[in-house]
Design a protein around this motif. Structure first.
Motif, PDB file in Angstrom:
ATOM      1  N   SER A  32       0.807  -1.229   0.126  1.00  0.00           N
ATOM      2  CA  SER A  32      -0.139  -0.072   0.169  1.00  0.00           C
ATOM      3  C   SER A  32       0.808   1.160  -0.058  1.00  0.00           C
ATOM      4  O   SER A  32       2.216   1.178   0.144  1.00  0.00           O
ATOM      5  N   ARG A 280     -11.688   9.874  -6.250  1.00  0.00           N
ATOM      6  CA  ARG A 280     -10.682   8.769  -5.644  1.00  0.00           C
ATOM      7  C   ARG A 280      -9.334   8.837  -6.383  1.00  0.00           C
ATOM      8  O   ARG A 280      -8.358   8.474  -5.950  1.00  0.00           O
ATOM      9  N   ARG A 284      -5.907   9.518  -4.651  1.00  0.00           N
ATOM     10  CA  ARG A 284      -4.541   8.785  -4.748  1.00  0.00           C
ATOM     11  C   ARG A 284      -3.489   9.020  -5.413  1.00  0.00           C
ATOM     12  O   ARG A 284      -2.245   8.978  -5.041  1.00  0.00           O
ATOM     13  N   ASP A 333      -9.808   2.559 -10.647  1.00  0.00           N
ATOM     14  CA  ASP A 333     -10.663   2.577  -9.739  1.00  0.00           C
ATOM     15  C   ASP A 333     -12.024   1.941  -9.561  1.00  0.00           C
ATOM     16  O   ASP A 333     -12.498   2.096 -10.738  1.00  0.00           O
ATOM     17  N   GLN A 335     -15.317   0.804  -6.674  1.00  0.00           N
ATOM     18  CA  GLN A 335     -15.830   0.775  -5.463  1.00  0.00           C
ATOM     19  C   GLN A 335     -15.452  -0.359  -4.760  1.00  0.00           C
ATOM     20  O   GLN A 335     -15.306  -0.500  -3.334  1.00  0.00           O
ATOM     21  N   TYR A 337     -12.996  -2.549  -4.995  1.00  0.00           N
ATOM     22  CA  TYR A 337     -11.510  -2.938  -4.527  1.00  0.00           C
ATOM     23  C   TYR A 337     -10.822  -1.867  -4.335  1.00  0.00           C
ATOM     24  O   TYR A 337      -9.848  -1.943  -3.431  1.00  0.00           O
ATOM     25  N   GLY A 338     -11.043  -0.647  -4.748  1.00  0.00           N
ATOM     26  CA  GLY A 338     -10.334   0.613  -4.356  1.00  0.00           C
ATOM     27  C   GLY A 338      -9.450   1.078  -5.674  1.00  0.00           C
ATOM     28  O   GLY A 338      -9.793   0.760  -6.784  1.00  0.00           O
ATOM     29  N   THR A 339      -8.420   2.106  -5.614  1.00  0.00           N
ATOM     30  CA  THR A 339      -7.683   2.737  -6.353  1.00  0.00           C
ATOM     31  C   THR A 339      -6.268   2.320  -6.579  1.00  0.00           C
ATOM     32  O   THR A 339      -5.375   2.445  -5.611  1.00  0.00           O
ATOM     33  N   PHE A 340      -5.845   1.744  -7.855  1.00  0.00           N
ATOM     34  CA  PHE A 340      -4.718   1.208  -7.548  1.00  0.00           C
ATOM     35  C   PHE A 340      -4.142   1.371  -8.982  1.00  0.00           C
ATOM     36  O   PHE A 340      -4.447   1.541 -10.241  1.00  0.00           O
ATOM     37  N   THR A 364      -7.016  -5.655  -8.165  1.00  0.00           N
ATOM     38  CA  THR A 364      -7.334  -5.862  -6.696  1.00  0.00           C
ATOM     39  C   THR A 364      -6.409  -5.385  -5.521  1.00  0.00           C
ATOM     40  O   THR A 364      -6.548  -5.457  -4.688  1.00  0.00           O
ATOM     41  N   ARG A 365      -5.182  -4.843  -6.378  1.00  0.00           N
ATOM     42  CA  ARG A 365      -4.124  -4.173  -5.575  1.00  0.00           C
ATOM     43  C   ARG A 365      -3.073  -3.608  -6.445  1.00  0.00           C
ATOM     44  O   ARG A 365      -3.226  -3.409  -7.756  1.00  0.00           O
ATOM     45  N   ASP A 366      -2.119  -2.772  -5.866  1.00  0.00           N
ATOM     46  CA  ASP A 366      -1.170  -2.170  -6.631  1.00  0.00           C
ATOM     47  C   ASP A 366      -0.230  -2.964  -7.398  1.00  0.00           C
ATOM     48  O   ASP A 366       0.068  -4.132  -6.771  1.00  0.00           O
TER      49      ASP A 366
END
Length: 395
Positions: A32, A280, A284, A333, A335, A337-340, A364-366
């Motif tokens: 992260s 978002r 980020r 991005d 909702q 999983y997030g912003t990677f 699902t991740r950076d």
């Protein structure tokens, strides 16, 4: 980081932004913006680390070179504790355990380093910049022989690895054999010297600022054109800052419209066009810049915006989101999983398949380092690079 004597100060040195660093192959820790390595599960073991000027551990307090500093730590169970920092020049220090302490097996609860009556002190050393502390807690004593050695009569270890990538890769090997719930990490930021924060153009005057308007009354024509192109009154909203210099280009912030969230126009030096980043994605993007360089310029892994963000329709997994295109990479991005971020051969292969609309779906991740090579995980599969060549795997 120099080794202290009983009468000298142990200096804490600068650490740069840690993003996309190496992860253990078996334990598969997450990466992260705020950490080096993080457990992939919610383990029973927990550790928190902070500095004496920010008990929350979530801020970014400022220290001047030579000032004393103390480090707080809290665990919910007895554990072996390891405290690292990395200098901006790439030098790494392990300041706990050390030969001034009998043991690094710490009882559950709160502990301050150095403890009262200790034979050493911690003080802040240069260079100026963004520091980061890493705490590792483990229910099993870790073998750091390949990372740290005590030479002769020195009281603090000499570190054999260099740079944040080297530390992350070395630690990944150390924790790789352990169960996921046997180790955990936490990080804390602090600044050394007068480090610039997120770029803050001059305060808003009583009169409304216009798109592209600089404080001297002149206008950035690329921003004016972008605002018109994007129907800015419907997507960007009203300007909340002047167009101001940032790194080698310019930026201007807007209050956004409804669900769009806060927005900004970014104009790279030498480019004839300016592009927008919202919500978002913007948050980020600025977080990456803040962690990497104190927000004095765009994050190098992404660079300047090179296109307007786009809404991504529902894919085969039922996921929707946003896509931001930059000079050196991209932000995705959702909702769910997030912003990677993704860059290089991983991004090229991903987009070649159709990006989030392909069987891979959203990241699902950076992007991260795995066994010394770039890798990325997605809804429907993974991408691994081998000798610079991307290989794609379905789940």
């Amino acid at each position: 980081m120099s080794n202290p004597t009983p009468s000298s100060y142990k200096r804490i040195c600068v650490i740069s932004a840690l993003l996309g660093l190496a992860a253990p192959a078996l334990a598969a820790p997450k990466i992260s913006a705020q950490s080096i390595i993080v457990n992939p599960t919610q383990p029973e073991l927990n550790v928190q680390v902070w500095t004496n000027r920010d008990a929350s551990g979530e801020g970014n307090p400022t220290y001047q070179i030579g000032e004393r500093i103390s480090v707080g730590l809290k665990t919910n169970a007895d554990a072996y504790i390891y405290l690292f920092n990395v200098n901006a020049d790439g030098n790494i220090d392990l300041f706990f355990p050390n030969r001034y302490e009998d043991s690094n097996y710490v009882q559950a609860g709160t502990r301050v380093f150095p403890r009262s009556g200790a034979k050493y002190n911690l003080s802040v050393g240069g260079p100026n910049g963004q520091d980061k502390l890493l705490a590792v807690a483990s229910t099993t004593e870790l073998s750091l022989n390949d990372i740290a050695t005590f030479e002769g009569q020195q009281n603090f270890a000499t570190i054999s690895v260099q740079g944040q990538d080297g530390l992350a890769q070395a630690l990944s090997i150390v924790v790789n054999p352990l169960p996921d719930n046997a180790w955990v990490t936490d990080t804390a930021f602090f600044r050394v010297g007068n480090v610039a924060q997120t770029p803050q153009p001059q305060p808003t005057p009583a009169a409304q600022i216009q798109p592209g308007q600089r404080q001297d009354g002149s206008f950035d024509s690329a921003m004016v054109d972008a605002y018109a192109r994007l129907k800015g009154d419907e997507s960007l909203g009203q300007a909340t800052t002047y167009a101001a210099a940032w790194g080698d280009g310019f930026w201007q912030k807007f209050n956004g419209i409804g669900a769009y969230g806060d927005a900004a126009l970014l104009h790279a030096n030498g480019s004839s066009r300016s592009y927008s980043v919202h919500g978002r994605l913007l948050a980020r993007y600025l977080a990456l810049a803040g962690a990497e360089n104190g927000a004095t310029r765009p994050p190098s892994r992404l660079g300047w915006a090179a296109g307007d963000e786009k809404v991504i329709p529902q894919n085969l997994y039922g996921t929707t989101g946003l896509y931001g295109f930059f000079q050196n990479g991209a932000l995705y991005d959702s909702q769910k999983y997030g912003t990677f971020w993704l860059t290089g051969p991983v991004l090229k292969s991903y987009q070649g398949l159709g990006g989030s609309g392909s069987f891979l779906g959203f990241p699902t991740r950076d992007q991260y380092m795995l066994n010394g090579a770039w890798a990325a995980d997605f809804e429907g599969g993974t991408i691994r690079t081998v000798n610079g060549v991307a290989r794609i795997y379905r789940r």
